[in-house]
Write an enzyme that holds these catalytic residues in place. Structure first.
Site, PDB file in Angstrom:
ATOM      1  N   ASN A  14      14.806 -55.163  -9.888  1.00  0.00           N
ATOM      2  CA  ASN A  14      13.808 -54.051 -10.565  1.00  0.00           C
ATOM      3  C   ASN A  14      13.903 -53.358 -11.331  1.00  0.00           C
ATOM      4  O   ASN A  14      13.080 -52.983 -12.270  1.00  0.00           O
ATOM      5  CB  ASN A  14      13.023 -53.988  -9.448  1.00  0.00           C
ATOM      6  CG  ASN A  14      13.711 -52.695  -8.365  1.00  0.00           C
ATOM      7  OD1 ASN A  14      15.110 -53.141  -8.410  1.00  0.00           O
ATOM      8  ND2 ASN A  14      13.165 -51.989  -8.180  1.00  0.00           N
TER       9      ASN A  14
ATOM     10  N   GLU B  64      21.249 -48.413  -1.039  1.00  0.00           N
ATOM     11  CA  GLU B  64      19.990 -48.350  -1.910  1.00  0.00           C
ATOM     12  C   GLU B  64      19.570 -48.646  -1.288  1.00  0.00           C
ATOM     13  O   GLU B  64      18.859 -50.012  -2.218  1.00  0.00           O
ATOM     14  CB  GLU B  64      20.601 -47.929  -3.208  1.00  0.00           C
ATOM     15  CG  GLU B  64      21.578 -46.632  -3.486  1.00  0.00           C
ATOM     16  CD  GLU B  64      21.262 -45.255  -3.778  1.00  0.00           C
ATOM     17  OE1 GLU B  64      19.653 -45.128  -3.122  1.00  0.00           O
ATOM     18  OE2 GLU B  64      21.625 -44.511  -3.722  1.00  0.00           O
TER      19      GLU B  64
ATOM     20  N   CYS C  28      11.503 -48.779  -5.117  1.00  0.00           N
ATOM     21  CA  CYS C  28      11.416 -48.436  -3.931  1.00  0.00           C
ATOM     22  C   CYS C  28      11.557 -47.403  -3.641  1.00  0.00           C
ATOM     23  O   CYS C  28      10.709 -47.591  -2.120  1.00  0.00           O
ATOM     24  CB  CYS C  28      13.751 -48.667  -4.021  1.00  0.00           C
ATOM     25  SG  CYS C  28      14.227 -47.517  -5.002  1.00  0.00           S
TER      26      CYS C  28
ATOM     27  N   GLU D  39      23.600 -42.129  -5.010  1.00  0.00           N
ATOM     28  CA  GLU D  39      23.665 -42.366  -6.097  1.00  0.00           C
ATOM     29  C   GLU D  39      23.613 -41.222  -7.500  1.00  0.00           C
ATOM     30  O   GLU D  39      22.481 -39.876  -7.051  1.00  0.00           O
ATOM     31  CB  GLU D  39      23.187 -43.805  -6.918  1.00  0.00           C
ATOM     32  CG  GLU D  39      23.835 -45.202  -6.400  1.00  0.00           C
ATOM     33  CD  GLU D  39      23.533 -46.208  -7.275  1.00  0.00           C
ATOM     34  OE1 GLU D  39      21.665 -46.475  -6.765  1.00  0.00           O
ATOM     35  OE2 GLU D  39      23.983 -47.728  -6.738  1.00  0.00           O
TER      36      GLU D  39
HETATM   37  P1  NDP Z   1      17.302 -58.702  -1.698  1.00  0.00           P
HETATM   38  O1  NDP Z   1      18.079 -57.020  -0.349  1.00  0.00           O
HETATM   39  O2  NDP Z   1      16.678 -59.496  -1.721  1.00  0.00           O
HETATM   40  O3  NDP Z   1      18.686 -58.659  -2.976  1.00  0.00           O
HETATM   41  C1  NDP Z   1      19.911 -57.669  -3.379  1.00  0.00           C
HETATM   42  C2  NDP Z   1      20.885 -58.023  -4.322  1.00  0.00           C
HETATM   43  O4  NDP Z   1      21.325 -58.756  -2.733  1.00  0.00           O
HETATM   44  C3  NDP Z   1      20.549 -59.693  -4.534  1.00  0.00           C
HETATM   45  O5  NDP Z   1      21.694 -59.150  -5.795  1.00  0.00           O
HETATM   46  C4  NDP Z   1      20.787 -60.090  -3.713  1.00  0.00           C
HETATM   47  O6  NDP Z   1      21.114 -61.938  -4.081  1.00  0.00           O
HETATM   48  C5  NDP Z   1      22.134 -60.358  -2.589  1.00  0.00           C
HETATM   49  N1  NDP Z   1      22.282 -60.369  -1.208  1.00  0.00           N
HETATM   50  C6  NDP Z   1      21.340 -61.185  -0.639  1.00  0.00           C
HETATM   51  N2  NDP Z   1      21.598 -61.189   0.186  1.00  0.00           N
HETATM   52  C7  NDP Z   1      23.560 -60.592   0.694  1.00  0.00           C
HETATM   53  C8  NDP Z   1      24.645 -61.063   1.618  1.00  0.00           C
HETATM   54  N3  NDP Z   1      24.209 -61.289   2.825  1.00  0.00           N
HETATM   55  N4  NDP Z   1      25.574 -60.462   0.943  1.00  0.00           N
HETATM   56  C9  NDP Z   1      25.256 -59.636   0.137  1.00  0.00           C
HETATM   57  N5  NDP Z   1      24.526 -60.026  -1.580  1.00  0.00           N
HETATM   58  C10 NDP Z   1      23.393 -60.510  -1.107  1.00  0.00           C
HETATM   59  O7  NDP Z   1      16.587 -57.358  -2.850  1.00  0.00           O
HETATM   60  P2  NDP Z   1      15.497 -57.741  -4.002  1.00  0.00           P
HETATM   61  O8  NDP Z   1      16.107 -58.050  -4.574  1.00  0.00           O
HETATM   62  O9  NDP Z   1      14.517 -57.960  -3.232  1.00  0.00           O
HETATM   63  O10 NDP Z   1      14.459 -56.041  -4.364  1.00  0.00           O
HETATM   64  C11 NDP Z   1      13.940 -55.659  -3.567  1.00  0.00           C
HETATM   65  C12 NDP Z   1      14.993 -54.728  -2.817  1.00  0.00           C
HETATM   66  O11 NDP Z   1      15.209 -53.254  -2.703  1.00  0.00           O
HETATM   67  C13 NDP Z   1      13.438 -53.857  -2.332  1.00  0.00           C
HETATM   68  O12 NDP Z   1      13.638 -53.719  -0.912  1.00  0.00           O
HETATM   69  C14 NDP Z   1      13.390 -52.831  -2.960  1.00  0.00           C
HETATM   70  O13 NDP Z   1      12.948 -51.585  -1.560  1.00  0.00           O
HETATM   71  C15 NDP Z   1      15.501 -52.730  -2.714  1.00  0.00           C
HETATM   72  N6  NDP Z   1      15.356 -51.348  -4.016  1.00  0.00           N
HETATM   73  C16 NDP Z   1      16.289 -49.950  -3.725  1.00  0.00           C
HETATM   74  C17 NDP Z   1      16.478 -49.466  -4.585  1.00  0.00           C
HETATM   75  C18 NDP Z   1      16.776 -48.239  -4.011  1.00  0.00           C
HETATM   76  O14 NDP Z   1      17.594 -47.760  -5.121  1.00  0.00           O
HETATM   77  N7  NDP Z   1      17.261 -47.574  -3.056  1.00  0.00           N
HETATM   78  C19 NDP Z   1      15.992 -49.636  -5.830  1.00  0.00           C
HETATM   79  C20 NDP Z   1      15.725 -51.333  -6.202  1.00  0.00           C
HETATM   80  C21 NDP Z   1      15.521 -51.853  -5.219  1.00  0.00           C
HETATM   81  P3  NDP Z   1      20.044 -62.431  -4.706  1.00  0.00           P
HETATM   82  O15 NDP Z   1      20.508 -63.058  -6.248  1.00  0.00           O
HETATM   83  O16 NDP Z   1      20.609 -63.624  -4.224  1.00  0.00           O
HETATM   84  O17 NDP Z   1      18.386 -62.065  -4.442  1.00  0.00           O
END
Ligand code: NDP
Length: 486
Positions: A152, A249, A283, A460
């Site tokens: 995002n 996060e 998020c 962060e």
């Molecule tokens: P995901 O959890 O699907 O993916 C996040 C990242 O982790 C991606 O790069 C993903 O790869 C990678 N990933 C997935 N599985 C694994 C694993 N088993 N081991 C290592 N890396 C892995 O989240 P989204 O990208 O769909 O983002 C949306 C989510 O992020 C929402 O829940 C949102 O709330 C949260 N978020 C939290 C924030 C915060 O600061 N608290 C800020 C922004 C978002 P791939 O490229 O395959 O997707």
């Protein structure tokens, strides 16, 4: 037309072809067009990135903090100078409106780099006077850190992780989300141009499998993830294998509580900003809007009227306020929540996919508001990560605090009231990592950002993040003889 060259991982200061033989497409969610192909990094590239980062770490950690700060300040300037170019990359990768990407995404990343550049020279340990001895602590970098980003806020997340890591003398391997691979590659060029040595900031392209290889790698000291709660749990379990430091996060379902004495127009504005900015893919969004029963109807009327005026359209159009959701799969997921929500609550605004003209090619969903929501329904309990707001009525302070806290998430919360004592009393009881009084979703780099409960671990931004990218070494210095009983 000649296809754009495939995007490769950036390791040890140069693009590196993948040996995995796999590629994936980077797709514009507003048009469905393929922007470029991306080479999926496999085990060989992950090993190479860790080796490059270890070499980079040896050089970078030997520099003084002041030297690192000077280089990072140059990177911040270069990043600002490329605001429009990188903002357009973010818009085409994510579908978000250009007005947001220009105002926030790149510039907040640059703010973060500047903030930690300024702190780099002041990292220090402490001194202790003891009997016949003294001791001191050294604040030392951890080594090779892995950053894993969500889709995002791709460049902002890459900066929020790399800036403190590099300021403290670590090296970083960053894996952007598979859906938004491009801006991290530009950030790598910028760091290199600013003078960050090869190997200190590497970008490894790939999906969850690549992420998992990084998280499990014994050469990695720390993992900082931005993603879903479920991903956070899997990453923690994998990181436990070699007891890595972790920062998480994660997701949220945050409450925005509007008391009867609130400034209604400001509360409406905050509810819109806290639900529809970046099409609701934020998020910290305050997706559970608790409104005091005495102002509920007036609030809802103003909210719906203003929301209906929002401009949905081509994300590259400067007038657009609501762009495209990240992917067709995600759009279907959001539409599913809306359809089921229609049977559980009262739909008062939006609720459908937008398919006028060229928008039919993309993933556009109207800003959607449900009223008469109850605490037990799916759209009040689950993170939707789309433009979907649930409005709930409340009558008392203790009641709303209890209901606001009745969730496994704990990322953020907002309170609108003119009664200062109540504002502070209520935020003290809300279970959230970040709270806003009379505003929402403001995240300046100076204040720590992160979640309570299942929304995260660690922080962060802010001074505290230095502690998440360093470790202390205690040194005891004897000034007399060794007291030996033998
Ligand atoms: P995901 O959890 O699907 O993916 C996040 C990242 O982790 C991606 O790069 C993903 O790869 C990678 N990933 C997935 N599985 C694994 C694993 N088993 N081991 C290592 N890396 C892995 O989240 P989204 O990208 O769909 O983002 C949306 C989510 O992020 C929402 O829940 C949102 O709330 C949260 N978020 C939290 C924030 C915060 O600061 N608290 C800020 C922004 C978002 P791939 O490229 O395959 O997707």
């Amino acid at each position: 037309m000649t296809p754009a060259p495939a995007l490769q991982s950036y390791i040890g200061g140069r693009p590196v072809p993948s040996t995995s033989g796999e590629t994936f497409d980077d797709i514009d969610p507003a048009t469905g067009a393929v922007i470029c192909r991306v080479e999926q990094a496999g085990a060989a590239e992950v090993d190479a990135a860790v080796a490059a980062a270890q070499a980079g770490f040896a050089l970078w950690s030997a520099r003084t903090g002041a030297e690192r700060g000077r280089i990072l300040n140059r990177a911040a300037l270069l990043l600002r100078a490329r605001n429009r170019e990188i903002a357009e990359i973010e818009v085409r990768d994510t579908g978000k409106p250009i007005q947001e990407a220009l105002a926030v995404d790149v510039l907040s990343g640059a703010d973060c780099i500047e903030y930690y550049a300024g702190l780099a020279a002041s990292l220090h340990g402490e001194h202790y006077q003891l009997k016949g001895a003294f001791a001191y602590t050294r604040r030392e970098p951890l080594g090779v850190c892995v950053g894993i980003g969500a889709w995002n806020y791709p460049v902002q997340i890459a900066c929020w992780k790399s800036a403190p890591a590099l300021a403290c003398g670590n090296a970083m391997i960053f894996k952007p989300a598979e859906l938004t691979p491009r801006s991290a590659a530009v950030l790598a060029q910028i760091y290199a141009e600013a003078g960050v040595p090869a190997g200190v900031f590497n970008v490894v392209q790939g999906d969850a499998r690549t992420g998992q290889l990084l998280v499990r790698h014994p050469g990695v000291a720390k993992v900082s993830l931005t993603g879903e709660v479920g991903t956070g749990k899997r990453v923690m379990a994998d990181a436990a294998g070699t007891l890595k430091h972790v920062t998480m996060e994660l997701g949220g379902k945050s409450p925005l509580v509007i008391f009867a004495d609130a400034d209604l127009d400001n509360a409406v504005a905050a509810a819109m900003m806290g639900n529809f900015y970046t099409q609701g893919e934020v998020c910290t969004n305050g997706t559970r809007v608790f409104v005091h029963e005495s102002i509920h109807d007036a609030f809802l009327e103003r909210l719906v009227a203003r929301t209906r005026g929002m401009k949905i359209g081509d994300p590259l159009d400067p007038e657009t306020q609501v762009g495209a959701l990240i992917s067709p799969e995600h759009m279907q997921r959001v539409l599913g929540y809306i359809e089921r929500g229609k049977r559980a609550a009262r739909l008062v605004c939006g609720g459908t996919r937008v398919t006028d003209g060229d928008l039919a090619r993309g993933c556009f969903v109207e800003p959607t508001i449900f009223a008469d929501c109850t605490d037990d329904i799916e759209l009040v309990r689950e993170e939707i990560f789309g433009p979907v707001m649930a409005v709930l009525k409340f009558s008392g302070e203790d009641e709303v605090i209890r209901r606001a806290n009745a969730t496994p998430f704990g990322l953020a919360a907002g309170v609108f009231t003119r009664d200062l004592a109540r504002a502070h009393r209520v935020v003290a009881q809300l279970q959230a990592g970040i709270c806003w009084i009379n505003n929402y979703n403001i995240t300046p780099v100076e204040i720590p950002f992160g979640g309570a409960k299942q929304s995260g671990l660690g922080r962060e931004n802010g001074l505290v993040t230095i502690e998440h990218y360093t470790q202390l070494k205690s040194v005891y210095v004897e000034m007399g003889d060794v007291a030996c009983p033998y």
